[in-house]
Motif scaffolding. Structure first.
Motif, short mmCIF file in Angstrom:
data_model
loop_
_atom_site.label_atom_id
_atom_site.label_comp_id
_atom_site.label_asym_id
_atom_site.label_seq_id
_atom_site.Cartn_x
_atom_site.Cartn_y
_atom_site.Cartn_z
N LEU A 1 0.81 -1.22 0.00
CA LEU A 1 0.00 0.00 0.00
C LEU A 1 0.85 1.27 0.00
N LEU A 2 2.16 1.15 0.16
CA LEU A 2 3.02 2.32 0.05
C LEU A 2 3.15 2.79 -1.39
N ALA A 3 2.93 1.91 -2.35
CA ALA A 3 3.12 2.22 -3.76
C ALA A 3 1.94 3.04 -4.30
N PRO A 4 2.20 3.96 -5.21
CA PRO A 4 1.10 4.74 -5.83
C PRO A 4 0.13 3.83 -6.58
N GLY A 5 -1.16 4.16 -6.53
CA GLY A 5 -2.16 3.42 -7.29
C GLY A 5 -2.62 2.13 -6.67
N VAL A 6 -2.12 1.80 -5.46
CA VAL A 6 -2.53 0.58 -4.77
C VAL A 6 -3.49 0.98 -3.64
N VAL A 7 -4.68 0.37 -3.61
CA VAL A 7 -5.68 0.72 -2.60
C VAL A 7 -6.22 -0.54 -1.95
N LYS A 8 -6.76 -0.38 -0.77
CA LYS A 8 -7.43 -1.48 -0.09
C LYS A 8 -8.75 -1.81 -0.78
N GLN B 1 -5.77 9.92 -4.58
CA GLN B 1 -4.97 9.24 -3.55
C GLN B 1 -3.74 10.10 -3.25
N PHE B 2 -3.53 10.38 -1.96
CA PHE B 2 -2.34 11.08 -1.51
C PHE B 2 -1.57 10.15 -0.56
N LYS B 3 -0.28 10.00 -0.81
CA LYS B 3 0.54 9.17 0.07
C LYS B 3 1.82 9.94 0.42
N LEU B 4 2.14 9.93 1.69
CA LEU B 4 3.32 10.65 2.18
C LEU B 4 3.95 9.83 3.28
N ARG B 5 5.23 9.54 3.16
CA ARG B 5 5.95 8.84 4.21
C ARG B 5 7.34 9.44 4.37
N GLY B 6 7.89 9.35 5.56
CA GLY B 6 9.21 9.90 5.78
C GLY B 6 9.74 9.60 7.16
N ALA B 7 11.03 9.88 7.34
CA ALA B 7 11.70 9.68 8.63
C ALA B 7 12.64 10.85 8.88
N TYR B 8 12.83 11.17 10.16
CA TYR B 8 13.69 12.30 10.53
C TYR B 8 14.47 11.92 11.79
N ALA B 9 15.79 12.12 11.75
CA ALA B 9 16.65 11.83 12.89
C ALA B 9 16.78 13.08 13.75
N LEU B 10 16.12 13.07 14.91
CA LEU B 10 16.23 14.20 15.83
C LEU B 10 17.64 14.33 16.37
N THR B 11 18.22 13.21 16.75
CA THR B 11 19.59 13.11 17.25
C THR B 11 20.14 11.80 16.71
N PRO B 12 21.41 11.49 16.94
CA PRO B 12 21.92 10.20 16.51
C PRO B 12 21.18 9.00 17.13
N HIS B 13 20.41 9.26 18.23
CA HIS B 13 19.75 8.15 18.91
C HIS B 13 18.23 8.16 18.76
#
Length: 1007
Positions: free
Chosen positions: A146-153, A848-860
């Motif tokens: 479901l992360l891929a564009p055009g794929v829906v439940k 369909q709008f999909k947005l995912r991401g990650a952010y490192a606040l600190t090294p830990h």
């Protein structure tokens, strides 16, 4: 086929590589010796660049490699480090100054570089284990897809996922090249725990000819492997029941509860232990893991008078063993077992007092099985490589209960229960069916790559034997399943009978029994030429030839289709010559096999007997201290209907179109991709898909030769085309030869009413024939995507898809009527079921709008988020009749006047087209997570807290779309017939919802 603009997935584009490995391609000095070494395993591959300096390493296991070049024994340039990912070709030029897209020239760590593969014409999204560790993605393959564009439940009760407008029964799933798709009804697949996988590739279109038997999408996964370094770890996942938000009970307009969900609760604990390392350094490696899972969900039934407490005994094991026999030959074994046993303890339950009675039943369910694949990879020459695979995929489904002998299952729809709620449980069992199925796939394939100058030839053979050992019947005395329906007196019911005076409901007593062993053999040859026309232009020219052979219980072919030629044509233009900008396109044809469920139900002696009775009240009884109600059978209504199966195997020549064509889909894609900088990339892609044909059951009730006397019966065929079956050619009442019925114009007997006889029965005069509409389905979409690669600080992927999914046939299942009997939908049972059925299909999600991401606040400390926003699907108001005959299937007509007349010609109907009643609401699903990472000497400690559906959205995803459930007039308070058709009081009543918020804690130690 039309071409449009659109986006190829930028996470890591697909390429011409094997389905469980990748490749490295590029340029060097002519005659240079190129060496690729995997430092983790010692795997070394050496080839010689051709006279133009081109080189290619095919069939490389995923991982990091050091690539170097030498001429006459002297190094040329510096060695480069590259990452080979699943299904992709990494381009690397050697012996010159690094270009803008050489990995060594771009300072991005974490293997997140958004490299554009200028050799690829596919559309795919790659997701690695490292990325999933950072993101709040639930631990299952569906969530990854479901992360891929055009794929829906899917929006039906049977779940699943839809790729590019296709139904949920058209996809394929692979693990290390082994096809693990459910071939019984194509709804599901064999799945391993998340920790077993290393990488996923989600193919949404334009895939290579080595992939087939799908008109939807492909999810391709590769398992983890061992290296020279001894590693291990423990991962514990916790989902306590009190970390789950409760679902809501649902009440109708009168305040009566019709779904009881607030007392449902789930709890899950998983402990995963794994280890990997060398058995012989640089030669033989192993990865092994074991996962113990404790799952204890409990749930009430809809009326809230029974409660089932489940406990699962799951012990998964999985392994990969890799043997680098020589630098040119490697052998890998992948194996896993996902066998699971679940016991459901059933209790009587009192919602108002929240009290539980004594144990009333136990339901046992066994699922899963053992799976393995053995793969041999060999570099035969500098230019010719080979990969051979043989594997086995097992899926068991065995359900039974302690009360199967003594208790029938009883079910009443909402309209009935509003009239006749017994106040206690319906029936004395919550298990309707004794069901035992064992599916075994034996798969063999051979894949080759041969480089000939500017041409890369890829060719191979793929063969499967898919066998289902099947047994099914209803529980209880007589093996009857009792369905209860509300209907006014005088209403015509499905078998043509009429509800007698003085009754407002009827009972359908159904027997359904079948058993046997059935096999389907699927085979395919393919060849593909990847032609480097110029240094900047690649043409992909391929063709696949599929054959499908469905057999009966005696091993005789009864649906056999071969010479299914599937051409694929693609191009990729490196517009600037530096790999930073690509224009690509693809035209292709894809075929879908017939599911094994068709073998079983048509060629297995199916008994499907339906007897109808008036509802005569309740009989209250007690079992194990629990009171329950069973219906009293009133007078029988009409004749017994066994037209769907009388327990015998008929002459299959008269039940299958001799010249039946397969289901296939054509697809066109045009896309553009561009690197904005070392970290950013964007793209746009357009997709157009058109489904041709359907295979479904049709009742041919007349022929051109013999009119109504030429009745043939139920036939698996292509609706709206010429059908050739065994029948009566000389009108003497005996089938004696093949005849052809043009079902676009004929095949269904038409009658006119000419009064009534002495018994007040209608006198019907045959007046001719009518034909079927052809199935249609189109999907058009524009996709936009923006990607920012992980650089140890942050990453992001955003996509927007606008699409249109139209037609009169969703595919081999019907989501809007919750019908998952693959390939045997109601759509084409007679010509009137689908008449006027054009419109937006159930899987149409305009936005369909999909947005995912990650952010490192600190090294830990790291934050992660995943947002999925989608518009809702269309709502249709289905009727059960039509202006042309008395059949009562789902239809696109509503009776509005004189509906009690037994003569369809006297009733007044109006159209109820697809989507007339608006759309389901938009859904918003936000997952969020926070991760703490603490490295230590030789290892890492990691804790991730993820909250799924953070905003606790519980929006409606499915509603009752039956606007009219029977033919009958509304009776006013004085007992007068108003002449107005009776509408379903539960129409548009919500039935499915977003899963409530839940929290998951994952703790791992890796060393």
């Amino acid at each position: 086929m039309a071409l449009g603009l659109g986006l190829g997935s930028l996470a890591t584009p697909a390429a011409f590589a094997g389905n469980n490995d990748g490749s490295v391609v590029g340029h060097a000095q002519a005659g240079a010796v190129i060496t690729a070494v995997n430092p983790a395993t010692g795997l070394t591959r050496t080839i010689t660049a051709d006279q133009r300096g081109n080189y290619r390493f095919p069939f490389l296991p995923v991982g990091d490699y050091t690539v170097s070049a030498s001429v006459n024994g002297q190094p040329v340039g510096q060695p480069r480090t590259v990452t080979v990912s699943l299904g992709n070709a990494t381009t690397l030029d050697l012996g010159a100054s690094p270009s803008a897209t050489d990995l060594s020239a771009i300072q991005v760590t974490g293997n997140g570089l958004p490299v554009i593969d200028v050799t690829s014409t596919e559309s795919a999204t790659n997701v690695s284990r490292a990325e999933l560790v950072r993101l709040p993605v639930d631990q299952n393959v569906t969530s990854v897809a479901l992360l891929a564009p055009g794929v829906v439940k899917g929006n039906a009760g049977f779940g699943g996922i839809s790729f590019g407008g296709s139904s949920i029964a058209e996809n394929s799933f692979y693990v290390n090249g082994l096809n693990v798709t459910d071939f019984y009804n194509r709804n599901g697949f064999s799945e391993a725990p998340f920790a077993f996988y290393d990488q996923f590739q989600v193919k949404t279109g334009g895939y290579s000819v080595e992939f087939g038997r799908t008109t939807g999408g492909v999810v391709n996964a590769v398992a983890r492997s061992g290296t020279n370094e001894l590693k291990g770890g423990v991962e514990i996942t916790l989902e306590p029941g009190n970390w789950h938000s409760r679902a809501d009970d649902q009440y109708n307009a009168e305040g009566k509860r019709y779904i009881t969900a607030s007392r449902d609760q789930d709890s899950l604990v998983k402990t995963n232990v794994w280890a990997s390392g060398p058995i012989i350094k640089d030669k033989l490696f192993i990865f092994a893991m074991y996962e113990a899972r404790g799952s204890s969900p409990r749930n009430t039934n809809d009326p809230g008078n029974t409660l089932t407490s489940n406990s699962a005994n799951t012990g998964f094991w999985g392994t990969t063993i890799d043997w680098n026999i020589t630098d040119s030959n490697a052998l890998q074994l992948m194996a896993f077992s996902n066998k699971n046993k679940n016991t459901g303890d059933v209790y009587g339950y009192h919602y108002d007092t929240n009290t539980i009675d004594a144990l009333s039943n136990k339901i046992f369910s066994d699922t899963g099985g053992k799976n393995w694949a053995l793969t041999w990879t060999s570099y035969l020459t500098n230019d010719l490589s080979m990969k051979l695979m043989y594997g086995r995929n097992e899926r068991e489904a065995f359900t039974r209960s302690q009360l199967d002998i003594s208790c029938n299952y009883v079910s009443g729809n909402n309209a009935f229960l509003q009239l006749h709620d017994p106040g206690v449980a319906l029936g004395c069992t919550s298990n309707s069916t004794v069901y035992d199925r064992n599916d075994i796939r034996k798969q063999a394939r051979a894949d080759f790559e041969w480089t000939l100058g500017d041409h890369l030839l890829r060719f191979g053979y793929d063969h499967e034997n898919d066998t289902s050992d099947y047994s099914r019947y209803y529980a209880g005395p007589g093996a009857y399943y009792y369905n209860l329906y509300a209907a006014n007196a005088g209403t015509t019911i499905p078998n043509g009978g009429v509800v007698p005076a003085g009754y407002d409901s009827y009972i359908r007593a159904r027997r359904y029994e079948i058993s046997g062993t059935f096999t389907t053999k699927n085979a395919a040859y393919y060849i593909e030429d990847n032609w480097q026309v110029t240094p900047n232009l690649v043409l992909n020219l391929g063709v696949r030839n599929d054959s499908f052979d469905n057999q009966d219980a005696a091993g005789r072919s009864y649906i056999k289709m071969d010479r299914q030629i599937a051409p694929r044509l693609g191009f990729s233009w490196d517009m600037k010559g530096d790999g930073s900008t690509k224009l690509f396109g693809n035209l292709g044809r894809y075929y879908l096999p017939v599911a094994n469920v068709i073998n079983i139900k048509q060629a297995g002696g199916l008994l499907d007997e339906r007897t109808y009775y008036a509802f005569d009240g309740w009989d209250y009884q007690t079992l194990n201290g629990v009171e329950y109600a069973i219906p009293k059978l009133g007078p029988q209504i009409g004749a017994v209907d066994d037209s769907q199966g009388d327990g015998t195997v008929g002459d299959l020549r008269s039940e299958v179109d001799k010249n039946m064509d397969p289901v296939y889909q054509d697809e066109a894609i045009l896309g553009f991709q561009q690197l904005i900088s070392n970290s950013w990339s964007w793209g746009v892609k357009g997709t157009y898909r058109r489904l041709h044909n359907a295979i479904d059951d049709m009742e041919i009730s007349a022929t051109a030769q013999c009119g109504e006397d030429g009745y043939i019966g139920w036939v698996m065929a292509n609706p709206g085309t010429k059908v050739t079956v065994w029948g009566d050619t000389n009108c003497d009442g005996t089938p004696d030869g093949y005849l052809t019925v043009d079902t676009a114009k004929e095949g269904w007997a038409m009658y006119r009413q000419d009064g009534v006889d002495a018994n007040n029965e209608p006198i019907m005069t045959y007046i001719g024939q009518h034909g079927w509409v052809k199935p249609k389905r189109t999907y058009a979409a524009v996709e936009l995507q923006l990607d920012r690669a992980w650089d140890e600080k942050w990453s992001m992927n955003a996509s927007y898809t606008m699409s249109w999914n139209r037609g009169n046939a969703e595919g081999p299942v019907n989501s809007d009527t919750n019908f998952d009997d693959t390939g045997r939908t109601e759509n084409f049972d007679d010509p009137w079921v689908n008449m006027g059925g054009d419109g937006y299909l159930p899987n149409d999600r305009r936005h369909q709008f999909k947005l995912r991401g990650a952010y490192a606040l600190t090294p830990h400390w790291q934050l992660g988020a995943d947002l999925n926003v989608a518009s809702g699907g269309p709502i249709t108001g289905f009727g059960v009749g039509n202006p042309y005959d008395t059949k009562n299937y789902h239809s696109y007509f509503i009776c509005v006047d004189n509906c009690n007349s037994p003569f369809s010609a006297e009733r007044v109907y109006e159209r109820s087209p697809r989507g007339k009643y608006g759309r389901l609401p938009w859904t918003y699903n936000l997952n969020a997570g926070i991760t703490y990472v603490k490295p230590f000497d030789g290892g890492e400690f990691r804790v991730k807290l993820a909250v799924y559906n953070l905003l606790n959205q519980k929006r409606t995803t499915r509603v009752d779309q039956d606007l009219q459930t029977d033919i009958g007039d509304v009776i006013d308070d004085q007992g007068n017939d108003t002449g107005v058709g009776q509408l379903n009081p539960t129409f548009r009543q919500p039935l499915g919802f977003q899963s409530p918020r839940f929290t998951q804690l994952t703790m791992s130690i890796n060393f």
